[in-house]
Design a protein around this motif. Structure first.
Motif, mmCIF file in Angstrom:
data_model
loop_
_atom_site.group_PDB
_atom_site.id
_atom_site.type_symbol
_atom_site.label_atom_id
_atom_site.label_comp_id
_atom_site.label_asym_id
_atom_site.label_seq_id
_atom_site.Cartn_x
_atom_site.Cartn_y
_atom_site.Cartn_z
ATOM 1 N N SER A 45 -4.007 2.222 -3.534
ATOM 2 C CA SER A 45 -3.804 0.839 -3.990
ATOM 3 C C SER A 45 -5.106 0.041 -4.016
ATOM 4 O O SER A 45 -5.110 -1.109 -4.420
ATOM 5 N N GLY A 46 -6.214 0.638 -3.549
ATOM 6 C CA GLY A 46 -7.491 -0.073 -3.543
ATOM 7 C C GLY A 46 -7.478 -1.286 -2.630
ATOM 8 O O GLY A 46 -8.146 -2.287 -2.874
ATOM 9 N N SER A 47 -6.731 -1.181 -1.557
ATOM 10 C CA SER A 47 -6.577 -2.320 -0.660
ATOM 11 C C SER A 47 -7.647 -2.303 0.424
ATOM 12 O O SER A 47 -7.872 -1.284 1.072
ATOM 13 N N MET A 48 -8.300 -3.440 0.608
ATOM 14 C CA MET A 48 -9.318 -3.545 1.654
ATOM 15 C C MET A 48 -8.646 -3.582 3.037
ATOM 16 O O MET A 48 -7.478 -3.880 3.163
ATOM 17 N N THR A 104 0.840 -1.201 0.000
ATOM 18 C CA THR A 104 0.000 0.000 0.000
ATOM 19 C C THR A 104 0.875 1.252 0.000
ATOM 20 O O THR A 104 0.655 2.179 -0.788
ATOM 21 N N ALA A 105 1.892 1.271 0.867
ATOM 22 C CA ALA A 105 2.772 2.453 0.924
ATOM 23 C C ALA A 105 3.489 2.649 -0.410
ATOM 24 O O ALA A 105 3.699 3.785 -0.841
ATOM 25 N N ALA A 106 3.841 1.546 -1.069
ATOM 26 C CA ALA A 106 4.524 1.664 -2.358
ATOM 27 C C ALA A 106 3.591 2.295 -3.388
ATOM 28 O O ALA A 106 3.943 3.276 -4.043
ATOM 29 N N GLY A 161 -11.356 9.458 -10.732
ATOM 30 C CA GLY A 161 -11.058 8.169 -10.125
ATOM 31 C C GLY A 161 -12.015 7.111 -10.623
ATOM 32 O O GLY A 161 -12.588 7.240 -11.712
ATOM 33 N N ILE A 162 -12.193 6.081 -9.803
ATOM 34 C CA ILE A 162 -13.104 4.998 -10.153
ATOM 35 C C ILE A 162 -14.532 5.542 -10.115
ATOM 36 O O ILE A 162 -14.867 6.339 -9.235
ATOM 37 N N GLY A 178 -14.133 -0.672 -1.597
ATOM 38 C CA GLY A 178 -15.414 -1.330 -1.807
ATOM 39 C C GLY A 178 -16.445 -0.304 -2.238
ATOM 40 O O GLY A 178 -16.197 0.909 -2.151
ATOM 41 N N ASN A 179 -17.589 -0.771 -2.700
ATOM 42 C CA ASN A 179 -18.618 0.157 -3.162
ATOM 43 C C ASN A 179 -19.063 1.125 -2.068
ATOM 44 O O ASN A 179 -19.427 2.259 -2.352
ATOM 45 N N PHE A 180 -19.040 0.669 -0.818
ATOM 46 C CA PHE A 180 -19.462 1.522 0.296
ATOM 47 C C PHE A 180 -18.686 2.848 0.285
ATOM 48 O O PHE A 180 -19.186 3.879 0.711
ATOM 49 N N ALA A 181 -17.420 2.803 -0.178
ATOM 50 C CA ALA A 181 -16.571 4.002 -0.160
ATOM 51 C C ALA A 181 -16.983 4.999 -1.237
ATOM 52 O O ALA A 181 -16.742 6.201 -1.103
#
Ligand SMILES: Cc1ncc(C[n+]2csc(CCOP(=O)(O)OP(=O)(O)O)c2C)c(N)n1
Ligand SMILES: [Mg+2]
Length: 557
Positions: free
Chosen positions: A410-413, A89-91, A254-255, A387-390
């Motif tokens: 990074s789109g990490s959960m 994620t940091a990368a 963004g997305i 996630g979609n909630f975001a």
């Protein structure tokens, strides 16, 4: 002569570098460090986490919030592998971070001893640097280099392995002085070229993102935007760089981008990109800007020289930090100033994109997020994972000031819970909201125990739709009615919160949210609001049934 152990030298150098918090899970591999921390606990707080993934995410959030490397400390093999998600994620997020990892001693090294991994091989490729400190007298040198590298150019994570015997060994050595990031300035010729390109532009757009910003850089951005009248868009997960209420704010690139904004990016004749890498999420999978030769005149300003021209060949490539670039540009005025009409139009399109629409079920997230938008102070921090909630927050909430959005590029959960913990530890006076999906929450829900342990008044929100909704959305579009691997049977999250020692409430209808949130704000410890969302309210634009119908139609074509 003052003899100190490796553990003591390490800790003294962390303090000398200005680090205030260490996030970790203990291991017998670094007992001398734990012992050294005992004496300095008033200056360097060791935040005991429940899983190294949570600790590494906290270090990332600390790095994002302070601009200085966040530091995680984890044990050998199992600890180091658990921490991997935060390092990645940091990368991807360009966050300065240092991960300290316990290592077997020199007496057993290379035998695949208990929990042994060669971290240089494991992490080179994802970290900016992965090294091992084999000599106790070189700790200050390695640490200073690690901080410098984590902060330099495009920031990122550095991994340092700490052999057990090295930490226990003693020597007499001086601590290294604090390292700060170095600003990178553009040349006068580059600034003149940018001014000329902007003066000639008919449909310019300013797109900002990435790291190495700060309050002053954001103030420079605002001043520059107001002088030129340019519309300003923010990249994926960087909506807090420019006040979203500003009449020139165009929205986030963004997305699930606003189609009107996507068209504006595509049709821009000059695209001035400051700080952003132009990654997949920001470019709508490399479609808004064509690789390798953009149709727009691309002016790309980035602190990492290796990012310039990596995908897109810019018309003008500038290696600079955002503030230095914006200040240099401001002093090179006068520019042709636009009437501001493009900015006003872009902002109107943004406002209509976040205007409420009807949603199915008893819980209306349009209403709830708009209520939060009214209610939260300007400096409140919202932390979320993926996630979609975001997307409800991304689309409806208006971020106002720097570092109010903590979310993984990074789109990490699993980021929302630990990031909120780190935020509240570092900025106790600010309201911190952790915004989670049911799937996302349980990836690092164990860190709720950390929030309870340190009595952190965070409001955790769990949007429970009983599924990994984002994947279900893709599934219904591509393989309608064939639900596979996306349904969830969930705990009673409010009861779970109470079992942890937090307050917990269940929200089954829109009108219950505001009073429950107000009660949570009054609580001096953590609270969790379990929001039961109708599974039909799967996206902001379409219901579950509508997505399925789209999928059926696409199949029959
Ligand atoms: C660590 C990680 N694992 C898996 C994924 C793939 N993924 C993206 S969104 C998502 C579902 C999120 O579910 P939830 O938190 O319940 O949010 P929802 O989409 O239902 O609103 C998954 C599994 C990911 N992005 N990160
Ligand atoms: Mg869900």
């Amino acid at each position: 002569m003052t003899l100190r152990s490796g553990g003591e030298i390490l800790v003294a150098n962390l303090i000398a570098q200005g680090t205030t918090h260490l996030f970790g899970v203990p291991g017998e591999s670094y007992l001398p460090v734990l012992d050294a921390l005992y004496d300095v606990r008033d200056r360097l707080a060791f935040i005991v986490c429940r899983q190294e993934g949570g600790a590494a995410y906290m270090a990332d959030a600390y790095g994002k919030l302070t601009g200085h490397p966040g530091v995680a400390i984890v044990t050998r093999g199992p600890g180091a592998t658990n921490a991997a998600v935060g390092i990645h994620t940091a990368a991807q997020d360009s966050t300065p971070m240092i991960v300290l990892v316990g290592q077997v001693g020199g007496d057993f090294v290379d035998r695949e001893a208990f929990q042994e991994i060669d971290y240089r091989r494991m992490y080179n490729g994802v970290a900016k640097w992965a090294a091992q400190i084999d000599r106790v007298d070189r700790i200050p040198e390695y640490l200073a280099h690690a901080y410098r590298l984590a902060l330099a150019g495009r920031p990122g994570p550095v991994v340092l392995a700490l052999p057990e015997d090295m930490l226990a060994a003693q020597c007499d050595v001086r601590d290294a002085p604090r390292v700060d990031s170095l600003p990178i300035a553009p040349s006068p010729a580059q600034i003149a070229a940018v001014r000329d390109a902007l003066d000639a532009a008919k449909r310019p757009l300013l797109l900002v993102g990435g790291s190495r910003w700060g309050r002053e850089a954001c103030a420079s951005l605002r001043a520059f935007a107001e002088r030129t009248g340019l519309p300003v868009a923010c990249a994926f997960r960087h909506q807090d760089l420019f006040d979203n209420r500003h009449p020139q704010y165009a929205g986030d690139v963004g997305i699930a981008i606003n189609p009107a904004l996507a068209a504006r990016v595509r049709d821009a004749d000059v695209l001035l990109v400051v700080g952003e890498r132009l990654g997949e999420a920001t470019t709508s999978a490399y479609s808004l800007v064509e690789a390798p030769l953009p149709r727009q005149t691309l002016i790309h300003v980035h602190p990492g020289s290796e990012e310039l021209g990596r995908v897109y060949q810019p018309a003008i490539a500038i290696n600079a930090t955002p503030r230095e670039f914006l200040d240099a540009l401001a002093s090179a005025m006068p520019h042709k100033t636009s009437s501001g009409e493009a900015g006003r139009q872009a902002h109107a399109a943004y406002e209509s994109w976040r205007a409420p629409r009807a949603v199915p079920g008893d819980v209306d997230l349009w209403h709830i997020v708009r209520w939060l938008d009214d209610r939260l102070p300007d400096d409140a921090i919202i932390a979320n994972g993926a996630g979609n909630f975001a997307t409800w927050i991304h689309r409806i909430f208006r971020f106002r000031s720097y570092r109010t959005q903590l979310a993984p590029y990074s789109g990490s959960m699993g980021y929302g819970v630990p990031a909120a913990v780190a935020a509240k530890l570092v900025q106790r006076d600010r309201v911190v909201v952790s915004w989670n999906g049911d799937g996302c929450f349980l990836m690092n829900g164990q860190e709720l125990a950390t929030a309870v342990q340190y009595r952190l008044a965070i409001v955790f929100v769990v949007i429970d739709n009983g599924m990994y909704g984002t994947i279900r959305m893709h599934q219904e579009r591509t393989y309608p009615e064939r639900v596979s691997g996306t349904s969830l049977v969930n705990p009673d999250f409010a009861a779970l919160a109470r079992a942890y020692g937090a307050a917990g409430e269940t929200i089954a209808s829109t009108c219950e949210f505001a009073p429950a949130f107000e009660r949570a704000l009054k609580n001096d410890g953590p609270s969790l609001l379990h929001v039961k969302l109708d599974p039909q309210a799967l996206t902001l634009n379409a219901t579950l049934d509508a997505l399925r119908e789209q999928g059926r139609k696409a199949q029959s074509r």
